[in-house]
Design a protein around this motif. Sequence first.
Motif, mmCIF file in Angstrom:
data_model
loop_
_atom_site.group_PDB
_atom_site.id
_atom_site.type_symbol
_atom_site.label_atom_id
_atom_site.label_comp_id
_atom_site.label_asym_id
_atom_site.label_seq_id
_atom_site.Cartn_x
_atom_site.Cartn_y
_atom_site.Cartn_z
ATOM 1 N N ALA A 85 4.523 -29.509 14.675
ATOM 2 C CA ALA A 85 5.125 -28.635 13.550
ATOM 3 C C ALA A 85 5.600 -29.259 12.562
ATOM 4 O O ALA A 85 6.552 -28.721 12.092
ATOM 5 C CB ALA A 85 5.989 -27.488 14.392
ATOM 6 N N ALA A 86 5.175 -30.413 12.284
ATOM 7 C CA ALA A 86 5.684 -31.186 11.021
ATOM 8 C C ALA A 86 5.888 -30.560 9.745
ATOM 9 O O ALA A 86 5.173 -29.826 9.398
ATOM 10 C CB ALA A 86 4.951 -32.375 10.765
ATOM 11 N N LEU A 87 7.160 -30.224 9.206
ATOM 12 C CA LEU A 87 7.448 -29.751 8.053
ATOM 13 C C LEU A 87 6.987 -30.616 6.935
ATOM 14 O O LEU A 87 6.285 -29.963 5.840
ATOM 15 C CB LEU A 87 8.867 -29.328 7.713
ATOM 16 N N TYR A 88 6.990 -32.124 6.989
ATOM 17 C CA TYR A 88 6.548 -32.809 6.230
ATOM 18 C C TYR A 88 5.654 -33.932 6.969
ATOM 19 O O TYR A 88 6.004 -34.222 7.940
ATOM 20 C CB TYR A 88 7.611 -33.589 5.405
ATOM 21 N N ASP A 89 4.787 -34.409 5.956
ATOM 22 C CA ASP A 89 3.688 -35.694 6.965
ATOM 23 C C ASP A 89 3.372 -36.573 5.530
ATOM 24 O O ASP A 89 2.522 -36.218 4.877
ATOM 25 C CB ASP A 89 2.890 -35.097 7.784
ATOM 26 N N PRO A 90 4.266 -37.658 5.697
ATOM 27 C CA PRO A 90 3.904 -38.675 4.437
ATOM 28 C C PRO A 90 2.372 -39.200 4.344
ATOM 29 O O PRO A 90 1.764 -39.530 3.287
ATOM 30 C CB PRO A 90 5.014 -39.776 4.352
ATOM 31 N N SER A 91 1.593 -39.028 5.476
ATOM 32 C CA SER A 91 0.336 -39.615 5.672
ATOM 33 C C SER A 91 -0.614 -38.585 5.792
ATOM 34 O O SER A 91 -1.976 -39.039 6.012
ATOM 35 C CB SER A 91 0.390 -40.853 6.749
ATOM 36 N N ASN A 148 0.580 -30.544 7.554
ATOM 37 C CA ASN A 148 2.105 -30.236 7.615
ATOM 38 C C ASN A 148 2.530 -28.993 7.054
ATOM 39 O O ASN A 148 1.392 -28.421 6.014
ATOM 40 C CB ASN A 148 2.896 -31.286 6.980
ATOM 41 N N THR A 149 3.369 -28.363 7.299
ATOM 42 C CA THR A 149 3.942 -26.858 6.991
ATOM 43 C C THR A 149 4.142 -26.833 5.254
ATOM 44 O O THR A 149 3.647 -25.904 4.460
ATOM 45 C CB THR A 149 5.040 -26.382 7.550
ATOM 46 N N ASP A 150 4.616 -27.782 4.742
ATOM 47 C CA ASP A 150 4.880 -27.789 3.270
ATOM 48 C C ASP A 150 3.737 -27.793 2.608
ATOM 49 O O ASP A 150 3.546 -26.905 1.517
ATOM 50 C CB ASP A 150 5.633 -29.110 2.990
ATOM 51 N N TYR A 151 2.600 -28.705 2.859
ATOM 52 C CA TYR A 151 1.401 -28.524 2.241
ATOM 53 C C TYR A 151 0.541 -26.868 2.316
ATOM 54 O O TYR A 151 0.325 -26.515 1.349
ATOM 55 C CB TYR A 151 0.504 -29.657 2.951
ATOM 56 N N GLY A 152 0.881 -26.586 3.706
ATOM 57 C CA GLY A 152 0.075 -25.374 3.738
ATOM 58 C C GLY A 152 0.752 -24.198 2.901
ATOM 59 O O GLY A 152 -0.065 -23.346 2.356
ATOM 60 N N ILE A 153 2.126 -23.992 2.986
ATOM 61 C CA ILE A 153 2.879 -23.236 2.078
ATOM 62 C C ILE A 153 2.430 -23.272 0.915
ATOM 63 O O ILE A 153 2.346 -22.511 0.013
ATOM 64 C CB ILE A 153 4.314 -23.305 2.694
ATOM 65 N N ASN A 154 2.450 -24.434 0.238
ATOM 66 C CA ASN A 154 2.096 -24.613 -1.197
ATOM 67 C C ASN A 154 0.859 -24.294 -1.619
ATOM 68 O O ASN A 154 0.541 -23.869 -2.714
ATOM 69 C CB ASN A 154 2.467 -26.125 -1.455
ATOM 70 N N GLU A 155 -0.104 -24.661 -0.774
ATOM 71 C CA GLU A 155 -1.556 -23.971 -0.920
ATOM 72 C C GLU A 155 -1.637 -22.627 -0.953
ATOM 73 O O GLU A 155 -2.203 -22.002 -1.806
ATOM 74 C CB GLU A 155 -2.222 -24.548 0.343
ATOM 75 N N TRP A 156 -1.010 -21.940 -0.154
ATOM 76 C CA TRP A 156 -0.910 -20.409 -0.151
ATOM 77 C C TRP A 156 -0.589 -19.791 -1.537
ATOM 78 O O TRP A 156 -1.003 -19.004 -2.171
ATOM 79 C CB TRP A 156 -0.209 -19.887 0.924
ATOM 80 N N PRO A 187 17.858 -35.684 22.719
ATOM 81 C CA PRO A 187 16.563 -36.098 22.015
ATOM 82 C C PRO A 187 16.823 -36.568 20.551
ATOM 83 O O PRO A 187 18.204 -36.401 19.989
ATOM 84 C CB PRO A 187 16.233 -34.561 21.716
ATOM 85 N N VAL A 188 15.947 -37.276 19.864
ATOM 86 C CA VAL A 188 16.045 -37.771 18.654
ATOM 87 C C VAL A 188 15.584 -36.897 17.591
ATOM 88 O O VAL A 188 14.557 -36.146 17.845
ATOM 89 C CB VAL A 188 15.165 -39.075 18.596
ATOM 90 N N PHE A 189 16.549 -36.854 16.373
ATOM 91 C CA PHE A 189 15.985 -35.874 15.090
ATOM 92 C C PHE A 189 15.345 -36.698 14.175
ATOM 93 O O PHE A 189 16.117 -37.695 13.575
ATOM 94 C CB PHE A 189 17.065 -35.090 14.569
ATOM 95 N N ASN A 190 14.050 -36.564 13.892
ATOM 96 C CA ASN A 190 13.443 -37.263 12.689
ATOM 97 C C ASN A 190 13.338 -36.361 11.458
ATOM 98 O O ASN A 190 12.531 -35.219 11.438
ATOM 99 C CB ASN A 190 11.989 -37.871 13.093
ATOM 100 N N SER A 191 14.185 -36.793 10.497
ATOM 101 C CA SER A 191 14.083 -36.075 9.257
ATOM 102 C C SER A 191 12.891 -36.127 8.070
ATOM 103 O O SER A 191 12.957 -35.459 7.689
ATOM 104 C CB SER A 191 15.561 -36.077 8.509
ATOM 105 N N THR A 192 12.144 -37.165 8.511
ATOM 106 C CA THR A 192 10.871 -37.437 7.692
ATOM 107 C C THR A 192 9.939 -36.143 7.990
ATOM 108 O O THR A 192 9.375 -35.675 7.085
ATOM 109 C CB THR A 192 10.463 -38.849 7.884
ATOM 110 N N TYR A 193 9.571 -36.060 9.423
ATOM 111 C CA TYR A 193 8.715 -34.896 9.687
ATOM 112 C C TYR A 193 9.448 -33.691 10.088
ATOM 113 O O TYR A 193 8.914 -32.613 10.065
ATOM 114 C CB TYR A 193 8.070 -35.357 11.047
#
Length: 375
Positions: A236-242, A246-254, A316-322
Amino acid sequence: MFKTSILVLLSFLNLANSKNWIRSGYVYAGNEFPVSGIDSRLFTHLVCAFAYINSSNSEIYIEPSDETYMSTFTEIVTSKNPSAKTLLSIWAGKPHSSMFFDMTNSSMFFDMINSYSTFFGMINQSSHRTSFIRSAMIAARRHGFMGLDLSYVFPSTSANKANMRSFFDEWREAINSEPRKYDTPRLILTMGAMYSPVMDSIIYPVNDIKRNFDWVHVRSFDYHVPSKDRFTGAHAALYDPSSNLNTDYGINEWIRRGLPANKLLIGLPYHGYAWTLVNSNDYAIGAPAKGKALTADGSVRYSYIKWYLNNYGVKPVFNSTYVVNYCKIGSFWIGFDDVEAIKTKVSYAKEKGLLGYNVFQIPNDDADWILSTTG
């Protein structure tokens, strides 16, 4: 004086936004979790799933085993939260194929994308569309629901999109005209859709959705699942640099394709996925994996993940990139949304001007409702 006026205006706008902010979530009638066990005070809208489409007459029907659950759903929900709104969700896929909803079973979900002959057969004929619309509204009123939700439709041909346009317009007209005829509150009309309006052969008719639906529940999760991917992934990545998964891409497309931000609800998954690592010493996001772990499809409820964390003393580890939490337990790797990820996604939704969020699904939270109170 000027500064005081600005502060008053900002306070008013924040109050208005908080009042309009939607906190929605799905509840599956086939789940053993009782409706009375849900703290409905934490939500503005609850969506009860599913009603189905009868392939012989295109009318809506509810399984006999779900009748009691659905007929008492609104009464139980509103007993704790009188202002809560309830919606009846209609499964647009192959009848009886929604077993994935009991957990997630995403591999089954993606296999079903092309199994929509009942729905598209219905919208191809005017009389069948009329039967569907009439029976759906009757079912909602009979069971006390305040709205209807259509889950999930995958338009993949020009004919499908053309017929959907007529169907959506007719459904909206029926909903708008009902209050004038019977002096009843207007039913809410929503749709569950994939994270992006365009993916592979699927293209949603955005303008028709904008014109006819009150909002869209975006399925912004299950981008990577262990039944398909041989590497650990932020499902459920909010962002994915590669990647565009990812959610940000999908929301922006809508939004780019014409759906206003205030008609979008970001999806918040209350489940994660477990992979079996190839090398237990290599457990970063994207590490090689052998496939699923812990469950039949690798999906794990948040409440179970919390049990594993507590039982094994793992932080757990929190990854802020994704924007994802993950942990390693022996040779198992689990990616999921914990409090940090949920907080970040809710803040993101507010900054983007979205209408709110939609939980998939509410009973997967832990006993203290830690995720639901976070949002």
